[in-house]
Design an enzyme around this catalytic site. Structure first.
Site, mmCIF file in Angstrom:
data_model
loop_
_atom_site.group_PDB
_atom_site.id
_atom_site.type_symbol
_atom_site.label_atom_id
_atom_site.label_comp_id
_atom_site.label_asym_id
_atom_site.label_seq_id
_atom_site.Cartn_x
_atom_site.Cartn_y
_atom_site.Cartn_z
ATOM 1 N N TYR A 90 4.128 8.214 -73.935
ATOM 2 C CA TYR A 90 3.530 8.922 -74.844
ATOM 3 C C TYR A 90 4.629 9.487 -75.957
ATOM 4 C CZ TYR A 90 -0.897 8.419 -72.604
ATOM 5 O OH TYR A 90 -2.122 7.890 -72.027
ATOM 6 N N LYS A 131 4.883 2.972 -60.240
ATOM 7 C CA LYS A 131 4.764 1.479 -60.234
ATOM 8 C C LYS A 131 6.260 0.987 -60.216
ATOM 9 C CE LYS A 131 2.330 -2.328 -61.050
ATOM 10 N NZ LYS A 131 1.450 -2.393 -60.216
ATOM 11 N N ASP A 134 -1.927 1.243 -59.285
ATOM 12 C CA ASP A 134 -3.308 0.348 -58.945
ATOM 13 C C ASP A 134 -3.919 0.565 -57.715
ATOM 14 O OD1 ASP A 134 -0.757 -0.624 -58.032
ATOM 15 O OD2 ASP A 134 -1.327 -2.810 -58.628
ATOM 16 N N ASP A 189 -2.969 10.321 -67.113
ATOM 17 C CA ASP A 189 -4.042 10.245 -68.057
ATOM 18 C C ASP A 189 -5.231 9.419 -67.620
ATOM 19 O OD1 ASP A 189 -5.580 10.505 -70.533
ATOM 20 O OD2 ASP A 189 -4.418 8.826 -71.380
ATOM 21 N N ASP A 238 -9.239 10.698 -65.762
ATOM 22 C CA ASP A 238 -10.431 10.151 -66.284
ATOM 23 C C ASP A 238 -11.489 9.643 -65.074
ATOM 24 O OD1 ASP A 238 -10.095 11.117 -68.832
ATOM 25 O OD2 ASP A 238 -10.980 9.412 -69.558
HETATM 26 C C1 IPM Z 1 -6.262 13.774 -72.506
HETATM 27 C C2 IPM Z 1 -6.341 12.854 -73.573
HETATM 28 C C3 IPM Z 1 -5.269 12.995 -74.369
HETATM 29 C C4 IPM Z 1 -4.330 12.255 -73.789
HETATM 30 C C5 IPM Z 1 -5.397 12.323 -75.669
HETATM 31 C C6 IPM Z 1 -6.645 12.836 -76.651
HETATM 32 C C7 IPM Z 1 -4.122 12.506 -76.618
HETATM 33 O O1 IPM Z 1 -6.992 11.842 -73.180
HETATM 34 O O2 IPM Z 1 -6.011 15.110 -72.366
HETATM 35 O O3 IPM Z 1 -6.270 13.161 -71.364
HETATM 36 O O4 IPM Z 1 -4.267 11.190 -73.615
HETATM 37 O O5 IPM Z 1 -3.415 12.999 -73.163
HETATM 38 MG MG MG Z 2 -7.016 11.427 -71.269
#
Ligand code: IPM
Ligand code: MG
Length: 363
Positions: free
Chosen positions: A141, A191, A223, A247, A251
């Site tokens: 990032y 990885k 993975d 990240d 999720d």
């Molecule tokens: C998170 C979000 C952020 C990230 C975005 C909004 C930049 O997805 O906090 O996980 O990727 O870190």
């Molecule tokens: Mg995120």
């Protein structure tokens, strides 16, 4: 004690849930006799509209002067054009980098009374209580070069997954310490079969494990980890991983708990200590949910649980954190639900009502 908190409500449902977080924090302050002052700032789309940038120097400096930062959410369709020069997300990335918040903690706990509100089978998720430790200020990032350019045969683009030994070692330490304070199981996720930066990661994880003989370490490919999170999530205790893998996995892991509206996060500038005063930023893991904004329906629990994490790691007030966690579980036990976790036979309430119920019971 006295505390000053930077409050950055942001966009979409951010301001609505932030308001409820503040109510609950004020209730804790009242109950335990602390004086808490709030310092307001703009972040994300609202800052772009007002100042042309997602985070101003002044806002960043204001955050630096406070004991901790409480953030709602950023983003929305209005600022989504891929060709735009400024994006709401830049504000978030700027805060993480500017405040040196390298350690992102995302706990996922399946509460027994919400076990039927997920898309997964109850027996698969029963007992899930895991913590993902994500590196937040390095990796792909932030690595340079990072650019798009024109060539004779079309456009090209590059991002760089760059990590230094120092960056990897300090996040691994957070993972080891976290595991030590919990069930003493650590999964280091990389990885290493493909990426050089992951091979360095794994080497350092092996070296550091010498300092933590009491922690059982496993090295797992990202993975495989994605698969195991769905297959046997209750096996995990602490997962430590890099920025992008974290990240994605966070999720995924959030879906175990039924709704993103339940899950808090902490981003810290040092190794967390329960009851310590490490500087940090606290935010729900959900986004700005523009379609839900302004309707008083968003679930404020993720924000309220983020306040609990702030009490625990940045304010040294473990009792206050526990009080919030107990009340959240009591309110759910009593059958109150926001739309995202609503089930038949329960009482549906709005953002404000949920916040007030919790604040009222904390006092
Ligand atoms: C998170 C979000 C952020 C990230 C975005 C909004 C930049 O997805 O906090 O996980 O990727 O870190
Ligand atoms: Mg995120």
């Amino acid at each position: 004690m006295k505390f000053s908190i930077a409050l950055l409500p942001g966009d979409g449902v951010g301001p609505e849930v932030a308001t409820e977080g503040v109510k609950v924090l004020e209730a804790v302050g009242k109950r335990f006799g602390h004086e808490i002052s709030f310092h307001h700032g703009d972040i994300g789309g609202i800052a772009i509209d007002k100042y042309g940038v997602a985070l101003t120097k002044e806002t960043l400096a204001m955050c630096q002067r406070c004991d901790a930062v409480l953030l709602g959410a950023v983003g929305g369709p209005k600022w989504d054009d891929p060709r735009a020069k400024v994006r709401p997300e830049d504000g978030l990335l700027g805060l993480r980098k500017g405040l040196r918040l390298f350690a992102n903690l995302r706990p996922v706990k399946v509460l027994p009374m919400l076990i039927d509100s997920t898309t997964l089978k109850p027996e698969a998720i029963r007992g899930v209580d895991l913590m993902i430790v994500r590196e937040l200020t390095g990796g792909i990032y932030f690595g340079r070069p990072k650019k798009q350019w024109q060539t004779a045969r079309g456009r090209k683009a590059v991002d760089s997954m760059l990590y230094s030994e120092r960056e990897i070692a300090r996040i691994l330490r957070v993972g080891f310490e976290m595991a030590r304070s919990r069930r003493k199981k650590l999964d280091s996720v990389d990885k290493a079969n493909v990426l050089e930066s992951s091979r360095l990661w794994r080497q350092l994880a092996i070296e550091l494990s010498q300092d933590y003989p009491d922690v059982e370490v496993q090295h797992m490919l990202v993975d495989a980890c994605a698969m195991r999170l769905i297959q046997r999530p209750a096996d995990f205790d602490v997962i430590v991983t890099g920025n992008m893998f974290g990240d994605i996995l966070t999720d995924e892991a959030s879906m175990l708990a039924g709704s993103m509206g339940m899950l808090p996060s902490a981003s810290l500038a040092g190794v967390p200590k329960v009851g310590g005063k490490t500087f940090g930023m606290y935010e729900p893991i959900h986004g700005s949910a523009p379609r839900r904004a302004g309707q008083n329906i968003a679930n404020p629990i993720a924000m309220i649980m983020s306040v609990a994490m702030m009490l625990r790691y940045s304010m040294g007030l473990v009792e206050g954190a526990q009080a919030i966690e107990k009340v959240v579980s009591d309110v759910l036990e009593q059958g109150y639900r926001t739309y995202d976790i609503m089930e038949e036979g329960k009482t549906q309430v709005g953002t404000r009502e949920m916040g007030e119920l919790i604040a009222g019971m904390v006092t």
